[in-house]
Design a protein around this motif. Sequence first.
Motif, PDB file in Angstrom:
ATOM      1  N   GLY A 195      15.549  -2.769  33.809  1.00 25.65           N
ATOM      2  CA  GLY A 195      16.941  -2.756  34.277  1.00 25.65           C
ATOM      3  C   GLY A 195      17.809  -1.721  33.578  1.00 25.65           C
ATOM      4  N   LEU A 196      17.208  -0.847  32.782  1.00 21.35           N
ATOM      5  CA  LEU A 196      17.980   0.094  31.956  1.00 21.35           C
ATOM      6  C   LEU A 196      19.017   0.911  32.711  1.00 21.35           C
ATOM      7  N   ARG A 197      18.679   1.238  33.960  1.00 16.69           N
ATOM      8  CA  ARG A 197      19.550   2.101  34.756  1.00 16.69           C
ATOM      9  C   ARG A 197      20.948   1.491  34.903  1.00 16.69           C
ATOM     10  N   ARG A 198      20.992   0.184  35.146  1.00 17.69           N
ATOM     11  CA  ARG A 198      22.289  -0.463  35.351  1.00 17.69           C
ATOM     12  C   ARG A 198      23.062  -0.595  34.041  1.00 17.69           C
ATOM     13  N   TRP A 199      22.363  -0.457  32.935  1.00 14.00           N
ATOM     14  CA  TRP A 199      23.007  -0.540  31.632  1.00 14.00           C
ATOM     15  C   TRP A 199      23.580   0.823  31.253  1.00 14.00           C
ATOM     16  N   VAL A 200      22.762   1.861  31.395  1.00 19.22           N
ATOM     17  CA  VAL A 200      23.218   3.205  31.005  1.00 19.22           C
ATOM     18  C   VAL A 200      24.442   3.619  31.821  1.00 19.22           C
ATOM     19  N   TYR A 201      24.432   3.274  33.107  1.00 18.64           N
ATOM     20  CA  TYR A 201      25.546   3.672  33.962  1.00 18.64           C
ATOM     21  C   TYR A 201      26.607   2.567  34.077  1.00 18.64           C
ATOM     22  N   ASN A 240      24.508  -6.156  31.752  1.00 17.50           N
ATOM     23  CA  ASN A 240      23.763  -5.647  32.902  1.00 17.50           C
ATOM     24  C   ASN A 240      23.823  -6.673  34.036  1.00 17.50           C
ATOM     25  N   PRO A 241      24.501  -6.358  35.138  1.00 15.59           N
ATOM     26  CA  PRO A 241      24.687  -7.368  36.197  1.00 15.59           C
ATOM     27  C   PRO A 241      23.378  -7.802  36.865  1.00 15.59           C
ATOM     28  N   TRP A 242      22.395  -6.937  36.938  1.00 18.24           N
ATOM     29  CA  TRP A 242      21.098  -7.356  37.495  1.00 18.24           C
ATOM     30  C   TRP A 242      20.480  -8.463  36.648  1.00 18.24           C
ATOM     31  N   LEU A 243      20.551  -8.270  35.322  1.00 11.70           N
ATOM     32  CA  LEU A 243      19.941  -9.259  34.424  1.00 11.70           C
ATOM     33  C   LEU A 243      20.739 -10.557  34.425  1.00 11.70           C
ATOM     34  N   GLU A 244      22.055 -10.434  34.513  1.00 16.08           N
ATOM     35  CA  GLU A 244      22.911 -11.621  34.545  1.00 16.08           C
ATOM     36  C   GLU A 244      22.622 -12.440  35.806  1.00 16.08           C
ATOM     37  N   GLU A 245      22.355 -11.746  36.905  1.00 13.34           N
ATOM     38  CA  GLU A 245      22.030 -12.468  38.139  1.00 13.34           C
ATOM     39  C   GLU A 245      20.670 -13.161  38.033  1.00 13.34           C
ATOM     40  N   ALA A 246      19.709 -12.459  37.436  1.00 17.72           N
ATOM     41  CA  ALA A 246      18.352 -13.022  37.330  1.00 17.72           C
ATOM     42  C   ALA A 246      18.298 -14.151  36.309  1.00 17.72           C
ATOM     43  N   ALA A 247      19.107 -14.064  35.264  1.00 12.77           N
ATOM     44  CA  ALA A 247      19.047 -15.050  34.183  1.00 12.77           C
ATOM     45  C   ALA A 247      20.456 -15.293  33.655  1.00 12.77           C
ATOM     46  N   PRO A 248      21.221 -16.135  34.349  1.00 11.97           N
ATOM     47  CA  PRO A 248      22.625 -16.324  33.952  1.00 11.97           C
ATOM     48  C   PRO A 248      22.777 -17.080  32.635  1.00 11.97           C
ATOM     49  N   GLN A 249      23.898 -16.857  31.994  1.00 12.67           N
ATOM     50  CA  GLN A 249      24.200 -17.527  30.719  1.00 12.67           C
ATOM     51  C   GLN A 249      24.596 -18.982  30.992  1.00 12.67           C
ATOM     52  N   ILE A 277      30.016   3.475  16.243  1.00 16.98           N
ATOM     53  CA  ILE A 277      29.319   4.460  17.079  1.00 16.98           C
ATOM     54  C   ILE A 277      28.435   3.658  18.016  1.00 16.98           C
ATOM     55  N   ASP A 278      28.719   3.694  19.293  1.00 15.31           N
ATOM     56  CA  ASP A 278      27.980   2.822  20.215  1.00 15.31           C
ATOM     57  C   ASP A 278      27.999   3.394  21.619  1.00 15.31           C
ATOM     58  N   ASN A 279      27.265   2.744  22.510  1.00 12.40           N
ATOM     59  CA  ASN A 279      27.257   3.126  23.922  1.00 12.40           C
ATOM     60  C   ASN A 279      28.303   2.353  24.728  1.00 12.40           C
ATOM     61  N   MET A 280      28.641   1.156  24.273  1.00  6.55           N
ATOM     62  CA  MET A 280      29.429   0.238  25.110  1.00  6.55           C
ATOM     63  C   MET A 280      30.648  -0.299  24.366  1.00  6.55           C
ATOM     64  N   MET A 281      31.613  -0.729  25.139  1.00  3.49           N
ATOM     65  CA  MET A 281      32.787  -1.384  24.562  1.00  3.49           C
ATOM     66  C   MET A 281      32.420  -2.842  24.277  1.00  3.49           C
ATOM     67  N   THR A 282      31.795  -3.064  23.137  1.00  3.32           N
ATOM     68  CA  THR A 282      31.371  -4.410  22.744  1.00  3.32           C
ATOM     69  C   THR A 282      32.518  -5.114  22.026  1.00  3.32           C
ATOM     70  N   ALA A 283      32.294  -6.385  21.713  1.00  7.40           N
ATOM     71  CA  ALA A 283      33.282  -7.133  20.922  1.00  7.40           C
ATOM     72  C   ALA A 283      33.480  -6.460  19.569  1.00  7.40           C
ATOM     73  N   SER A 284      32.414  -5.902  19.006  1.00 15.30           N
ATOM     74  CA  SER A 284      32.530  -5.200  17.725  1.00 15.30           C
ATOM     75  C   SER A 284      33.286  -3.891  17.883  1.00 15.30           C
ATOM     76  N   ALA A 285      33.021  -3.176  18.963  1.00 17.19           N
ATOM     77  CA  ALA A 285      33.689  -1.885  19.184  1.00 17.19           C
ATOM     78  C   ALA A 285      35.203  -2.057  19.229  1.00 17.19           C
ATOM     79  N   ARG A 286      35.638  -3.208  19.714  1.00 18.88           N
ATOM     80  CA  ARG A 286      37.082  -3.460  19.794  1.00 18.88           C
ATOM     81  C   ARG A 286      37.736  -3.532  18.420  1.00 18.88           C
ATOM     82  N   PHE A 287      36.918  -3.702  17.363  1.00 18.00           N
ATOM     83  CA  PHE A 287      37.454  -3.752  16.000  1.00 18.00           C
ATOM     84  C   PHE A 287      37.354  -2.413  15.273  1.00 18.00           C
ATOM     85  N   ALA A 288      37.031  -1.353  16.017  1.00 15.84           N
ATOM     86  CA  ALA A 288      36.914  -0.036  15.391  1.00 15.84           C
ATOM     87  C   ALA A 288      38.287   0.538  15.085  1.00 15.84           C
TER      88      ALA A 288
END
Lengths: 765, 209
Positions: free
Chosen positions: A60-66, A660-669, A458-469
């Motif tokens: 599912g990497l494609r949906r994560w990178v983009y 990743n929305p594909w993964l969330e659909e396949a395996a929801p929290q 330094i990250d790829n995504m706006m994570t909860a941690s990134a918000r504290f940068a």
Amino acid sequence: MNTIRTYDKVVWSTCNVNCGSRCPVRLFVKAGRVVRIESDNTGDDASRPHEIRACLRGRGLRRWVYSKDRLQHPLKRIGKRGEGRFERISWDQALDTIATELERILKQYGNEAVFRIYGTGNLGGVVSSRDQVDRLMHILGGRLNLHNSYSTAQIYHAMHYTYGEKETGNNISDLVNSKLAVFFGNNPAETRMCGGGTVRDLVVAKQQSGVRIIVIDPRHTDTAAGFADEWIPIRPGTDAALAGGLAHVLITEGLVDQGFLDSHCLGYDQATMPLDIPPGNSYKAYILGDGPDRTPKTPEWAAPITGIPARRITRLAREIGTARPAYITQGWGPQRHAAGEQSARAICMLPILSGNVGVPGGNSGDREGPFGIPFPGIPVGDNPVKTSIPCFMWTKAIEKPGNLTALNGGLRGRERLTTPIKFIWNFASNTLINQHSDINRTKEILRDEKKCEMIVVIDNMMTASARFADILLPATSSFEESDLCYQSYGMELGTLIMRQKAIEPLGESRTLFDICAQVAKRMGVAENFTEGRNHDQWVEYMYHQCRKVKPELPENYRDAVETGIFKWARPGEPRVGLKEFRNNPVSNPLNTPSGKIEIFSPRLWDMAQTWELPKGDVITALPEYHPTWGNLDPERSPMYPLQCIGHHYKQRTHSTYDNNPWLEEAAPQMVWMNPLDARQRGIHHGDTVRIFNTFGQTMVRAKVTPRIMPGVLSLPQGAWHREVAGGVDANGSINVLTSQRPSPIAKGNPQHTNLVQVEKYQEKS
Amino acid sequence: MLKRPAFYLDTQICTGCKTCIIACKDKHDLPAGVRWRRVVEFTGGDWDCLPDGTFSQNVFAYYISVSCNHCQDPVCVKACPSKAMHQDDHGIVTVDPEKCVGCRYCEWVCPYSAPQFDKKLGRMTKCDFCREDLQQGTPPACVAGCPTRALQFGEYDQLVAEHGSDPPMIPMPPTALTEPSFVLETHRDAQLEHTRKGTIGNPEEVKDA
């Protein structure tokens, strides 16, 4: 014609997260975009080295990178820290700020004030590794060290004090030689689920031998569904009590390997006890009730603690005692608890008592052993700073450094920490907020800008941690930079993958190497840092270092890139951990002080006298069971009558890929909950529930299922914390419920030890 | 090209990892909500709380990965009012996008929920067995990606000869309804008739949102 079938090129890449598998993937690139991903298709899948098939996460990497969450530009905080308000700045502004602040903090507080926080969101690349930050800081005079990991702190220490060795396990493939397998909290089907790694080897071994597998776990895991002949549910954190009950049967029914215990072990009975220890402190005395507590650890004693009927404990002990050899193993769930060191040590007692250590088809009680080729990482140099904190203790090192000592917090290199953490490098890590315990408290500590003065994320995504940068830098993803990647611990194959840059960096993303090199330049150490190489030249240089390990690799780097992937089958028979020691303990002693398996640990005996512990915590020389602050206690905590663990989930690896929305659909929290607990509370499958305790509260949908034992919830760890009004988490992020109180010996994260209450969420009108 | 391509699933080693789902999604670029392949979790068992605080239980669970089974007697084709749903000489059932009007009758009649409604396109889409790959002799994406090698494909008759044709595990419908090209190795805890209670454990994953 299906348009996605046409593409410009196919390049090798990798899934670089911390499941321990490190899968290759093939990226199909069209007009500068990755349009499709396929698995490894090289070699003969029927024999080793077989195909290394990435699991859903790598596919599912494609949906994560983009993802829409991708960071594309350098940002500077404008609001209060943690508010998540940023403004776009140039790379020069960002790098100048970092260099200026780093220089100021080094000058004002010294090198021990700089900390590269634990994080595994980008793991396995050689040149793209977090090692670059360490290398830079070592050149600049050092950084505060860290030891342990969030994965294995307690079991690492358990193995250290018991065997004195790391990775003592037999390969999982060795199950073909076993008569019985007992998995304590070991769940490769969800933790090492790549089709080149442990789960694949487990399938093959089970199919070849039909070995009977018993899974002991509070949750009926996918390993239980796929492989177990029997599932024995156990209350979280009580494995040491079960081990005690089993040991009682093994001892009283004459099922122990007395010869092995005499020749290879310290402290089973009085005959092998250290001479300076008072009588009555042997393991046998503890189990039979002849020790200081005068309590025989019978199955009837263990039953109400563990939730397992005494008859079943007796039967399991007889199975373990008569199946020779038996492969007894534990995952890393039992140890990630308040007294996880003792659980891990106690589980090891079963193969020790039954003489299953160091033999084919047996195991030491450790997790399955790896096989790998020792390819090198980049040279990080020596850290001039020798002070080291347990990686879990960083919040204390910010808040109250003077209270963190060798005897109360596992500090190394100093008696007492003298310098607070003032500068944090946070590369590809969500440990800053999401993966550390007690998110609400962590936020409070970090919000104080006078305490930790600079946070660089330094990250790829706006994570909860990134918000504290304070400064937030966009890093290239694995699609956007070349590198080398090799196998990790979750495989029995050697691999070297020639990862190639598939697409241009998104937005203004840069590689970690480039970022560190630019800081180095501003600090006047550019030449020391780069050694005159750019990122790609480092990759090529490191390839030639790998060739020194495997000279059969092509001489020419471009030829290797052309091939893309190299795989080596594990030679010969499956590895048997501690085989040499088993065969001759005198000429091949262990790395313990006695050279033997230390059932009774004199080192822990001494620590029990000297270490300062909070009330309720204990260190014991024997692998004893003691209740902890996480045990259910209707008198002490009537408000929180449920235990809550946080299993690893196929939807993500720790917190990576959660968006990743594909993964969330396949395996929801969803939180796993037994129908008996749900019925009492009027909760139905799919309802939104509120889980809460003194630390915080979270909302998530309920999965009402018999696959979890009554009295226990399991909320899959790693979901991205999303705060809504009043400090409530709205995304099932478990660390709003976990405690920062460390385990007694390792000072590790007890993130499966939680008491909570749950109720149906009623939306206020 | 196979005469009658069929899927084979060894439910003994399917761990419900769902890689097949994502391999399919990636290859066919499917949006959220369109599930050409689904993984059903079937689970059951009862808990007894004993007076000493211990438990006894008989919990079981197994997974079945299902796409379209390219049935010999496809009810979706019969039900389609616009003749969009059709079957080729190899038994592969696909939708003609020119003819499909998105009435969703096929979705309602299919006992496997194979045809999927794509809201954006306003019509049905579904598994085509990766026909282009089959023609080139390579496996469909879901099969090629299966980490445990539980999911395979092959000539229907050969798969039956090799693995037998066990009665379908619950919650799979009786094969007589549609004659699916799907051969299952039965899980050790498989529920064949209503001998024990059980339910679909993951309705939110397999049913239409």
